[in-house]
Design an enzyme around this catalytic site. Structure first.
Site, short mmCIF file in Angstrom:
data_model
loop_
_atom_site.label_atom_id
_atom_site.label_comp_id
_atom_site.label_asym_id
_atom_site.label_seq_id
_atom_site.Cartn_x
_atom_site.Cartn_y
_atom_site.Cartn_z
N GLY A 14 36.77 43.56 39.75
CA GLY A 14 37.60 42.37 39.93
C GLY A 14 38.76 42.41 38.97
N PHE A 17 39.79 38.15 33.91
CA PHE A 17 39.23 36.79 33.89
C PHE A 17 38.32 36.48 35.07
CE2 PHE A 17 43.63 36.68 32.20
CZ PHE A 17 43.33 36.54 30.86
N SER A 18 37.82 37.52 35.76
CA SER A 18 36.95 37.26 36.91
C SER A 18 35.48 37.20 36.51
CB SER A 18 37.19 38.32 38.00
OG SER A 18 36.88 39.62 37.51
N GLU A 87 34.23 48.05 30.92
CA GLU A 87 35.62 48.55 30.89
C GLU A 87 35.68 50.01 31.38
OE1 GLU A 87 38.00 46.54 30.41
OE2 GLU A 87 37.29 44.93 29.09
N CYS A 143 43.43 31.74 40.49
CA CYS A 143 44.88 31.95 40.35
C CYS A 143 45.46 30.83 39.49
CB CYS A 143 45.54 31.96 41.73
SG CYS A 143 47.34 32.05 41.65
N CYS A 177 50.83 34.79 44.96
CA CYS A 177 51.49 34.39 43.71
C CYS A 177 51.82 35.61 42.85
CB CYS A 177 50.63 33.40 42.94
SG CYS A 177 50.42 31.83 43.83
ZN ZN Z 1 48.03 31.84 43.88
#
Ligand code: ZN
Length: 189
Positions: A14, A17-18, A87, A143, A177
């Site tokens: 992902g 921040f997932s 990681e 998001c 975005c």
């Molecule tokens: Zn978005």
């Protein structure tokens, strides 16, 4: 996730921040409760919160050993049931064979990493690890612009190298975005 005594590979992927490290730590803890012997590694490049622990953004921690390359993992994981690697996108291409070999030796292998870099390209060995895995979990962040599920790591600084460690350099964005670029951030402010 059932433990197959013949070995298995799980990939947790992902964007930033997932919750990948959080999910890895959750699985490691469950394995320990099941009395599996667990060894955890991460590439030495990642020293964001101290080198000797897998640390989630919520500051949950699990001890680990930093390694310079994939061969060190083979040397250090003898006798354990489960090998975790956080990681993993920073490991070299040889990690793909190492992971497969460990599973062939009967180990449960769980790797966590960024699937895409900040330019929407497969990060390091991730694409190869994903297609060879037995189980894949793709996590989503939120998001920061629109609140939908985020799959992209948007780099705020505008630098162009693939590796720029430090979560303050990035924000999670959805596909739309991400492509709106810096203006999208202005719209939120
Ligand atoms: Zn978005």
């Amino acid at each position: 996730m059932p433990h197959n005594p013949r070995g298995q590979v799980e990939v947790i992927c992902g964007c930033m921040f997932s919750g990948k490290s959080e999910e890895l730590i959750r699985r490691l803890r469950r394995a320990e409760i099941a009395r599996m012997t667990v060894r955890v590694f991460k590439p030495a490049i990642d020293d964001r919160y101290g080198a000797k622990a897998v640390v989630s953004h919520l500051r949950d921690e699990f001890p680990c050993t930093p390694v310079e390359n994939a061969r060190q993992i083979v040397d250090l994981c003898g006798g354990c049931d489960l090998v975790g690697i956080d990681e993993v996108q920073f490991m070299g291409p040889e990690i793909v064979k190492v992971v497969d070999d460990l599973a062939r030796r009967g180990k449960r292998v769980i790797v966590a990493g960024l699937d895409l870099d900040a330019f929407e390209e497969p990060f390091g060995p991730m694409a190869e690890l994903l297609v060879r895995a037995d189980y894949v979990t793709k996590l989503h962040a939120v998001c920061v612009v629109c609140g939908e599920d985020a799959t992209r790591s948007y780099r705020k600084s505008g630098t162009t190298g693939q590796v720029e460690v430090g979560s303050d350099q990035y924000e999670a964005r959805c596909r739309g975005c991400y492509h709106h670029g810096p203006e999208a951030a202005v719209a939120v402010a």
